[in-house]
Design a protein around this motif. Structure first.
Motif: not given
Lengths: 198, 280
Positions: B115, B122, B246, B175, B119, B276, B272-273, B169, B248, B250
């Motif tokens: 992992e 990414r 990363i 950010d 990361l 925002k 919606q996303n 970060k 998975k 999910d």
């Protein structure tokens, strides 16, 4: 003049304290539940099934399920349901929501929740923004809580701007627009059986 | 002989100082107006009414009112979806591509590469795609955000060893500025238009689809097309695979498997996303 000013200031301060109290009360109740869930999940002596049933018990004390069910349907559609349909819908909704929520518990390992200052909407409505830290990424999670007779209850969770109840409502609306109430209930029953099978 | 070049240099220097001063004051002026927009309207704190002596029935009544208020705030937004049959077909297609191709591949990939390395990959892709975020910050007048992105690029490319880690970060609290051209268009009140499920990409709409094309101009991965079309496609596919491994898968699986109408669920969550993100 000075006295009046003092008095005004005092009342102002007092109201601030009182207002702050309401949102902190809600935050406190949410924090306790979140902590309870996390301790349960990190308890190594429990099996996954035991954890799940324990978490379901905890969620019962923090989610306002009847209100959530009603909101997910919307006022207009809710009024078209007869009492039996309402009851069945509410029960199905709760069951499906719990399945959905509990399903996610397996995934929870190194995530952390950071609470941010709660926002007071009015005396009976508080929004609690939190940040979920997961694998170096941050996700905003907004808990919306309302005051009921039994204390503060969550009525919606917004993850990255996506309101959970809103997504439920869109689906239910879509089915009800093209079909009957019974169609929706059938679909929910099927989903429930499907969840039990997996 | 000795004086002339130095005088020239001095003149140049003065010009430069003036230019810098001019530039700084301009950005500063812009910044002020940007910040002014950021300040939220001061909300009046609702006064506290003594509510202790209310009877239970009265509390119940106010609850009912609250419910109504909450109900209105959740009113479903009308999503334009004139090509729903096509979209639903594409949704099924994408879903199958995910379950039959990306999911098994990502499992195998995750078994091979630990992992932390994934990361890092990414972070590398995120770092390299800075131009898109940087310019869209500028297009939206978010000069502070553009500065943050610039700093992030410098810090992460050097201290972060070519972008594989994210010290900007971690240590500087800078950010990432999640901006794209679709959001820029939304910022200028371009409506979302009809919903489109793009094959192999996922949910989108007319505005964000145009945004995607706009972003390709600013995307170094897309520039690889000039080397070879396979290079950019390959890099993009690899990036997606890495992201899925990363996560998975999910996020997607949970969204879809918990839903009684997965298509509507994803559509609503997407809309919606985006709303925002545009507001931010």
């Amino acid at each position: 003049m000075k006295r009046i000013f003092c008095l005004l200031l005092f009342t102002f301060l007092l109201s601030q304290v009182a207002v702050a109290g309401v949102e902190l009360e809600a935050e406190e109740s949410l924090k306790t539940s979140v902590d309870k869930v996390i301790t349960t999940l990190s308890d190594k002596e429990l099996t996954m099934d035991q954890k799940k049933s324990k978490v379901i018990e905890i969620t019962k004390t923090v989610f306002g399920f009847p209100l959530m069910a009603k909101l997910s349907l919307g006022k207009e559609h809710w009024s078209q349901f007869n009492p039996e349909q309402r009851e069945e819908f509410t029960n199905l909704f709760i069951k499906l929501f719990q399945d959905f929520y509990v399903d996610k518990l397996d995934l929870f390992n190194d995530e952390r929740i950071v609470f941010q200052p709660p926002v007071l909407e009015n005396e009976k409505k508080v929004q609690i923004p939190t940040v979920l830290l997961s694998k170096g990424k941050e996700y905003s999670m907004l808990y919306k809580m309302s005051k009921t007779k039994n204390g503060w209850r969550i009525y919606d969770i917004e993850i990255e701007g996506v309101s959970l109840i809103h997504t439920y409502r869109s689906q239910y609306n879509h089915i009800l627009e093209s079909g009957e109430i019974e169609d929706l209930l059938t679909k929910m029953r099927e989903k429930k059986i499907e969840n039990e099978g997996s | 002989m000795f004086l002339i070049p130095s005088q020239r240099g001095e003149k140049r220097m003065r010009k430069l100082v003036l230019l810098v001063f001019f530039f700084v004051s301009i950005t500063y002026a812009f910044n002020i107006s940007v910040y002014a927009d950021d300040v939220p309207d001061s909300k009046e704190q609702p006064g506290v009414v003594a509510s202790e002596d209310k009877s239970i029935t009265e509390v119940d009544a106010t609850n009912e009112e609250d419910t109504e208020e909450i109900d209105i705030e959740m009113e479903a937004v009308f999503v334009k979806d004139p090509i729903q049959p096509f979209n639903r077909a594409m949704f099924t297609f994408n879903d199958k591509v995910y379950y039959w191709l990306f999911r098994p591949l990502s499992k195998g990939y995750a078994a091979v590469l630990p992992e932390p390395a994934r990361l890092g990959v990414r972070n590398f892709f995120t770092n390299i795609r800075m131009p898109g975020r940087f310019f869209n910050c500028i297009f939206q007048g978010k000069f502070k955000g553009a500065g943050t992105e610039m700093l992030r690029l410098v810090i992460n490319s050097t201290l972060g060893v070519g972008g594989f880690s994210d010290p900007a970060k971690k240590y500087f609290k800078l950010d990432i500025q999640d901006e794209d051209f679709g959001q820029t268009l939304g910022r200028y009140n371009v409506g979302s238009g009809a919903f489109i499920e793009i094959p192999l990409f996922g949910p989108s709409n007319v505005r964000d689809g145009i945004g995607l094309l706009g972003d390709m101009v600013l995307d170094p991965i897309a520039w690889l097309t000039f080397v070879s079309p396979y290079a950019s496609t390959g890099a993009n596919t690899y990036n997606t695979l890495n992201d899925v491994s990363i996560d998975k898968g999910d996020t997607y699986e949970n969204l879809v498997e918990g839903a009684i109408d997965p298509y509507i669920m994803v559509q609503d969550a997407y809309m919606q996303n985006r709303t925002k993100k545009i507001k931010e």
